[in-house]
Structure formats: structure tokens, C-alpha cells
Design a protein around this motif. Sequence first.
Motif: not given
Length: 222
Positions: A97-110
Motif C-alpha cells: 500500500t505504499a502507493y497510497m502515500f505517494d504524493r506524486s499520484t493524484a489524491p483522487f486516484l488514491r
Amino acid sequence: MPDFPALAPASRGRIPMPDKLAYTAFVAVLVPTYLSSYGPTNFLYFCDQSLLLTLVGIWLESPLLVAMCAVGLVAPQLLWVLDFLGTALGCPITGMTAYMFDRSTAPFLRGLSGFHGWLPFLLIYLVGRLGYDCRALPTWTALAIVTLLACFFLMPPPTPEPGLTPVNMNYVWGMSDRAAQTWVPAWAWLAGLIVGLPTLLFLPTHLALRRWAPARSRPAAG
């Protein structure tokens, strides 16, 4: 195995229309967003396959489709929940779940990806409403094996900078999207998934649901 209290047959019934509409609305937002952001291959992930199968299952009120998704998703998605909580506290369990805390990914996608956290509980609820179809274990296992083989032989392996491109789908090359595991040969890792997922995750979930939930209704002979 723990002695789960059996669900009373009287609790079985149709899926409420508000539940169907709310789930459909969510999927109607997620599918075009994921197609635009990740591409169609993203729907080879077990979780995304289950999301779509569940949509069909709730409208058809199909015990088999819903039970298939429950067998395949409840255990790994509960692990997702634990890893998410652990990562939030600074103690990740698997790193999935590290991607859920990756700020380079749009918050809406997360935010959309948060369905991993509530889908297993929804599936348990739906199995309780519709009953458990024991054909779910072999049917989901067959689908899972075909999917693993497709992900291994046809989809991209891990890469140092994957971005939003789906790689290492369903962890067929290891637990990291940035590098393949090196503990065992690649074929041995894949074989371990093909044998281990049904044995360690799908079968225990099948046994628990079969014990807890009512059997699906069968037409009378004659």
C-alpha cells in the motif's frame, strides 16, 4: 477452525436497491478514470476483476459471482487493510500500500483505490445476503491461474520507474514494482503463487464462508 456462528437462513434476501445503485455509481466513476490513467490492462489485477464481477453479481443477485470474488479477495484485501494501517503508522507489513502515500499520484486516484479497504467487507455482507455457492473455489482458482499466467508472460515486469503504467501485476515477479525478486528463479516464484494462493488464501476463505454463510438456494427436482 473457529466455530463461526451460522448465519440464520431468514437473513437471506435480495440486495437492497440503494446498495446496488451506490456500488454502480462508484464503479461508473472508477472505470473511466482507471482506463484513462492506467489503461485497460489494469483490469487484470484480481481486485479490479472482482470489482467488475461484483457489479454483475449484485445486479444478477448471483451467489456464484459474489462468492467467487469473496474467495479470491477477502483474505488478500484484509492484508491490504493491515498493511495500509501499518504504513500509516510507519510500520508497513508488505509494502503493497505504499502507493497510497505517494504524493506524486493524484489524491483522487488514491481515493478511488480506497475500495481495497471496504470491498472485502462488502463481499462478506453480500455472501450473507445471497448465500455461499461452493463452486466459487474451483471457479475463482481457475480464473486466478489464467490471470497469473497472462500477467507473467504478457504484461510488463517490474521497472525502476513504473509511473502509472501497470507492471508486475498480481505480484508475479515479486512484491516490488521496481525490481523482480531474486530469492528464487522467476518460474519458481510463479509456481509458488499458482500453488500457494489457492492453498493458503482461497481454500481457508472458502471453508470459513461455507461454514458461516447459508448455502445458496437450489431449484427443486422434478
